[in-house]
Motif scaffolding. Sequence first.
Motif, mmCIF file in Angstrom:
data_model
loop_
_atom_site.group_PDB
_atom_site.id
_atom_site.type_symbol
_atom_site.label_atom_id
_atom_site.label_comp_id
_atom_site.label_asym_id
_atom_site.label_seq_id
_atom_site.Cartn_x
_atom_site.Cartn_y
_atom_site.Cartn_z
ATOM 1 N N LYS A 111 34.294 50.954 50.234
ATOM 2 C CA LYS A 111 33.840 50.038 51.265
ATOM 3 C C LYS A 111 35.033 49.351 51.916
ATOM 4 O O LYS A 111 36.120 49.310 51.333
ATOM 5 N N ASP A 112 34.819 48.771 53.096
ATOM 6 C CA ASP A 112 35.921 48.130 53.818
ATOM 7 C C ASP A 112 36.377 46.841 53.146
ATOM 8 O O ASP A 112 37.531 46.455 53.258
ATOM 9 N N LEU A 113 35.439 46.159 52.506
ATOM 10 C CA LEU A 113 35.770 44.875 51.900
ATOM 11 C C LEU A 113 35.619 44.964 50.382
ATOM 12 O O LEU A 113 34.597 45.421 49.883
ATOM 13 N N LEU A 114 36.663 44.536 49.666
ATOM 14 C CA LEU A 114 36.581 44.449 48.215
ATOM 15 C C LEU A 114 36.761 42.997 47.812
ATOM 16 O O LEU A 114 37.764 42.375 48.146
ATOM 17 N N ILE A 115 35.767 42.475 47.114
ATOM 18 C CA ILE A 115 35.870 41.104 46.621
ATOM 19 C C ILE A 115 36.147 41.187 45.128
ATOM 20 O O ILE A 115 35.453 41.913 44.406
ATOM 21 N N ALA A 116 37.169 40.481 44.670
ATOM 22 C CA ALA A 116 37.465 40.476 43.237
ATOM 23 C C ALA A 116 37.487 39.033 42.755
ATOM 24 O O ALA A 116 38.228 38.217 43.285
ATOM 25 N N VAL A 117 36.648 38.723 41.771
ATOM 26 C CA VAL A 117 36.579 37.355 41.253
ATOM 27 C C VAL A 117 37.111 37.349 39.824
ATOM 28 O O VAL A 117 36.577 38.050 38.968
ATOM 29 N N ASN A 118 38.143 36.582 39.591
ATOM 30 C CA ASN A 118 38.784 36.521 38.267
ATOM 31 C C ASN A 118 38.871 37.908 37.622
ATOM 32 O O ASN A 118 38.386 38.103 36.498
ATOM 33 N N PRO A 119 39.465 38.868 38.314
ATOM 34 C CA PRO A 119 39.346 40.254 37.836
ATOM 35 C C PRO A 119 40.077 40.507 36.518
ATOM 36 O O PRO A 119 39.821 41.518 35.883
ATOM 37 N N THR A 120 40.947 39.605 36.100
ATOM 38 C CA THR A 120 41.709 39.886 34.873
ATOM 39 C C THR A 120 41.370 38.927 33.742
ATOM 40 O O THR A 120 42.057 38.894 32.732
ATOM 41 N N ARG A 121 40.317 38.148 33.924
ATOM 42 C CA ARG A 121 39.991 37.157 32.905
ATOM 43 C C ARG A 121 39.705 37.848 31.570
ATOM 44 O O ARG A 121 38.927 38.784 31.490
ATOM 45 N N GLY A 122 40.358 37.371 30.538
ATOM 46 C CA GLY A 122 40.104 37.890 29.197
ATOM 47 C C GLY A 122 40.702 39.259 28.925
ATOM 48 O O GLY A 122 40.396 39.858 27.912
ATOM 49 N N LEU A 123 41.522 39.787 29.817
ATOM 50 C CA LEU A 123 42.125 41.099 29.573
ATOM 51 C C LEU A 123 43.526 40.931 29.009
ATOM 52 O O LEU A 123 44.178 39.909 29.212
ATOM 53 N N ASP A 124 44.014 41.965 28.312
ATOM 54 C CA ASP A 124 45.377 41.864 27.803
ATOM 55 C C ASP A 124 46.384 42.314 28.863
ATOM 56 O O ASP A 124 46.008 42.793 29.933
ATOM 57 N N VAL A 125 47.645 42.151 28.546
ATOM 58 C CA VAL A 125 48.683 42.330 29.559
ATOM 59 C C VAL A 125 48.650 43.724 30.195
ATOM 60 O O VAL A 125 48.745 43.878 31.410
ATOM 61 N N GLY A 126 48.441 44.739 29.361
ATOM 62 C CA GLY A 126 48.408 46.101 29.897
ATOM 63 C C GLY A 126 47.293 46.268 30.922
ATOM 64 O O GLY A 126 47.487 46.811 32.010
ATOM 65 N N ALA A 127 46.107 45.786 30.565
ATOM 66 C CA ALA A 127 44.968 45.919 31.459
ATOM 67 C C ALA A 127 45.161 45.101 32.731
ATOM 68 O O ALA A 127 44.763 45.516 33.818
ATOM 69 N N ILE A 128 45.807 43.939 32.582
ATOM 70 C CA ILE A 128 46.052 43.098 33.765
ATOM 71 C C ILE A 128 46.926 43.845 34.763
ATOM 72 O O ILE A 128 46.633 43.904 35.956
ATOM 73 N N GLU A 129 47.995 44.447 34.249
ATOM 74 C CA GLU A 129 48.876 45.201 35.141
ATOM 75 C C GLU A 129 48.096 46.284 35.867
ATOM 76 O O GLU A 129 48.264 46.517 37.063
ATOM 77 N N TYR A 130 47.222 46.948 35.135
ATOM 78 C CA TYR A 130 46.430 48.035 35.694
ATOM 79 C C TYR A 130 45.529 47.529 36.828
ATOM 80 O O TYR A 130 45.466 48.107 37.906
ATOM 81 N N VAL A 131 44.841 46.421 36.554
ATOM 82 C CA VAL A 131 43.910 45.884 37.559
ATOM 83 C C VAL A 131 44.683 45.467 38.804
ATOM 84 O O VAL A 131 44.290 45.768 39.940
#
Lengths: 356, 315, 512
Positions: free
Chosen positions: C429-449
């Motif tokens: 889609k043209d618009l992507l909304i991300a709300v607290n997309p890394t909450r509770g994730l570890d460092v590796g997953a945060i980098e990925y997101v």
Amino acid sequence: MSKLEKILQSAFFRTIISILIGFAVGAIFLLIVNISPAEAYAKLFSSIFSNPKSLSYCVVYATPLIILGLSVAFSFRTGVFNIGAEGQFVVGSMAACVVGILVPAPPIVLPILCIAAAAAAGALWGIIVGFLKVKWGINEVLSMIMFNWIAFYLSNYIADLPIIKNEGNAEATKNVQEAAMILLPKSWIDSLGLCNSASWGILIAAILAVVVYIIIEKTSLGYSLKAVGFNRDAAEYGGINANRSVLIALAISGAMGGIAGATNLLGIGQRIAIFTAQESYGFQGIIAALIGASNPLGVFVGGLFYGAIKYGGSRLNIIGAPSEVVNVIMGTVIFLIAISHIFNFRLRKKKKGGDK
Amino acid sequence: MDNFINNLGILIYATLLYTAPLLYAAMGSCFSEVSGVVNIGIEGMMTVGAFTGATVAYFTGNPWLGFVCAGLAGMAFALLHGIATIQFGADQTISGTAINFLAPGVAIVTAKAIFNSSDTVPLDPSSKIPTLFAGVFSSGTPWSNFMKNVFSTYASTYLVFVVLVVVWFVFYKTRFGLRMRACGEHPLACQSLGINVHRTRMICVCLSGFLAGLGGACMTMATSNQFRPTSIVGQGFIAIAAVIFGKFRPQGAMIGCLLFGLCSGLRVVIGSSSLNISVQLLSMIPYVVTVIVLILFVGKSHVPAANGKPFVKTK
Amino acid sequence: MATEHIDLNVKVVEMRDIVKKFGDFVANDGINLTVHKGEIHAILGENGAGKSTLMNQLYGMFPPTSGQILVHGKPVVLDNPQKAIREGIGMVHQHFMLVPPFTVTENIVLGMEPVKGIKLDMAKARQDVKEISERYGLSIDPDAKIEDISVGMQQRVEIRKALYRGAETLILDEPTASLTPQEITELIHIMHSLTADGKSIILITHKLKEIKASADYCTIIRLGKYIDTVKVADVTENDLASLMVGRKVTFSVEKPPMKAGDLVLDVKDLHGVDYRGVEILKGLSIQVHKGEILGIAGIDGNGQTEMVEIITGLRKATGGQVLVNGTDVVNKPPRFGFEHGVSSIPADRQRHGLVLDFSVAENMILQNYGQEPFSKKGILDQKAIGQYTQDAMEKYDIRPRDAVRKPARTLSGGNQQKVIIAREVNNDKDLLIAVNPTRGLDVGAIEYVHKYIIEQRNKGKAVLLVSFELDEIMSLSDRIDVIFDGKISGSMTGDQANEETLGMMMAGGKVQ
């Protein structure tokens, strides 16, 4: 996991255990009231298996329970609890009865009209409750129980109307026309030695079981209903109209409740009495659904089982044992199924993931 | 006019008569729901209470002993519900449904064993719960008739309002009440403060069964004089509706119960009058009113946040 | 640093060789911790490293599998919180343990209520609460209901709750998660006044900056194992980070310059109410263009949640417009917005993002289940769904790979988030909304997101990022709007942003 272990942990095995314990508790009660459990249970099972006639009676008893069980199971799978099957059964019976008495139509057409009317009435009863839930957030369990009673008195009221009421002294309606009945052909009944009430109802129950299976497991409609049942918020977020889903689920569930009433009336009942107390068909349907773990095939088997026990139980009076002991057994069975996850049989210590 | 006053007296009498069993059960429901356990087994607990009360009173001739035993019988089934739902995390609605099946079954099987009939033997007036003001008001003038009608009700009816005050005090003025309400809102917080959530809920569920049993006994020891399979027909569920209507507060539930009692009272008064209305339709009134009342009030009700959710202790 | 308060002769808490197993999973594997009187001791570790597990054992929520806990040198068995409380240990949980409809006083005394006979003595309770408040400068209305006060205030209630119980050692679990920079400063001030009074504090956190600003000692835990205890004054933030992650970490995110394109999301004068019916959006306007990330910075409760719910169709607006590619999607069902170009990674992945009891495959088609190729004439095509899911799991590295037909519940948090990202990105889609997309994730997953969010921007999508993590907002956003009290209170470009200015604006201050 070994095969044995799989069996030990299956819902089926837990249900069997629950049923066995249910019978044990029933036995204790029989002992308390000074009746030999051995004698009573012997009577119970011999009544069931003695001949084709009694077996066909069991099937007749089981038919409405299977269909109601499917109705309840469908509601469980879609996240509502159709404790209102009782009311849907009652309004369905009454709708079929009114059509069966008043509408002039030939055989085959008339039963179809009766069943359609019953399905519509049951669906309406479900939709009303669904509407109260989605519009005002009223707990469906509570409003269904109210509508069970409203259906009960409504049925009594209609049965008492002059146009419907039996001309004789019986506190009941007239009989529905012969053309409305769904009994098996007389020649079949005679040659197979079945009971006089043997009907096509069990075939209707089997067809409905297949229909429920397909809707739940194979269709996009089933997908959306289940999504709402599991997680309403996520379903709405995914673009599913949750309120509509609740209404559809209750309408389908309710329609089946109504059909159960119609098959019972057109098979064995033929008329509706003015009741003094609820017959509790709906609650028996809940038991069938729980025994069958809300799986259509399981419900079919569970309903047959319950029907058989119910028929066998009705013969207990012959030896002076209270037939309500069946209620004690069945109440114990669902109670145990509700906590059956504690019967967790393991052959060896198994891995368990951290919960933190 | 005289007729009206007379009927009004009967209406008040009948309203109170039908309110009392509902209110006992509703207070029971309050305890359970507020602590976080949905209890639709109230209906079944009322049924065993109704049977036990009538039976014990019949054999001992002591109504109050019967009354207390009725509470204990209700409590026994509540204990089952509590063990299943609190200890083993069973689905609360299914467990309640099981109780509603099991309890009447047990009551009727036992009745058949003892009385050889599903009904108990009718109680003598002396074994029924006494009326407190019998003979205080004489009949004669319309107003004395009115007083006689209003005050000819049973002691259990007066008692229920005393119990209501006690329950209210427990809810809002005691340590237990505060903790119990906290358990229904945020059980994990309670655990973190060293409050035993399971024990608190178990006590509440047992109390709910006790009060429901008393409510059932009212039906068979005061309203009527014997137990029949049709003694308890939905009163438990109406009591639950009254609790939701009353926003899970005992004093609110009282108003709900009075309303439903009034509906039943009207049925009696209209039914015995010359008005030609179907008994069946009149009998429908309490249930229809329940639905209407829920429509009007339920949206504004605060449901205890943890109601219906099993609480699993972290280990 | 307030090291002068530390009394090294008094060990208020000692944990020796603590092992905690849940089944076969080892959450803590031989952890040691010593806390002295008057000390602020940080416990640093990634999400899932076992910090909270360790502290829950100290607070008596569950006993250790093996190991010893000593309080004032004396071995103790802490198998329920009451015992920990008696030993002078108090805990402020990350998710507050407060009963929302109860008053401040009721919450503070709950479990230790003063009574007069059989009656609660609320007058005494109120008096006690007032005394503690005055002593530590924690002013708050004792009769206010918890549900009516701010998160910062609720935290003060939690601290007072522990003090009311006579806590000598206070465990603070991620205390700054939802506070503004200013509130964080105040909290650190409160912590110091507590240690000055002889209390000890154990601070659980993964935020290095706060450790540097407040703690005396820091114990590092990685994957359940004890790594080291260091004197905070002797190490740098980068040292701490390396100890925590076990390798060198770079904090910067690669982000090529982009020119913003056409307008995709145009929110005009949006008004809306919260769940209680109180107006919370008071004329909010934002714009997001193709190829840019707009970050919304703000403290929880200023209307960002409601704004996103309105844009995604989950909530009705009371006024204003939300134009997506020129079409107004306000007060339309979620499906309408989806069809006109809205996709989103919701804040609460378990509540909105996934149906946990559905399989991964079923979750992948949450919006498209009724369309080809996933269903034909109302019948689901399981083969097509399975293939589509298998491909997505390869492409987005969702593990375990054989989980196509397994319930989403069985995946780890990071993999659950990947399922959502895979689904939403695949929706294209043209618009992507991300709300607290890394909450509770570890460092590796945060980098990925983060990588995927930037990739969407680079592909020319418009990205609206709402986050309570200022670092995340600052490192990802091309532009930043600050939301305060239901309106945008200030804007800046990503490279101008600094924490102080943002913090000021988030708290409602004006920047000259």
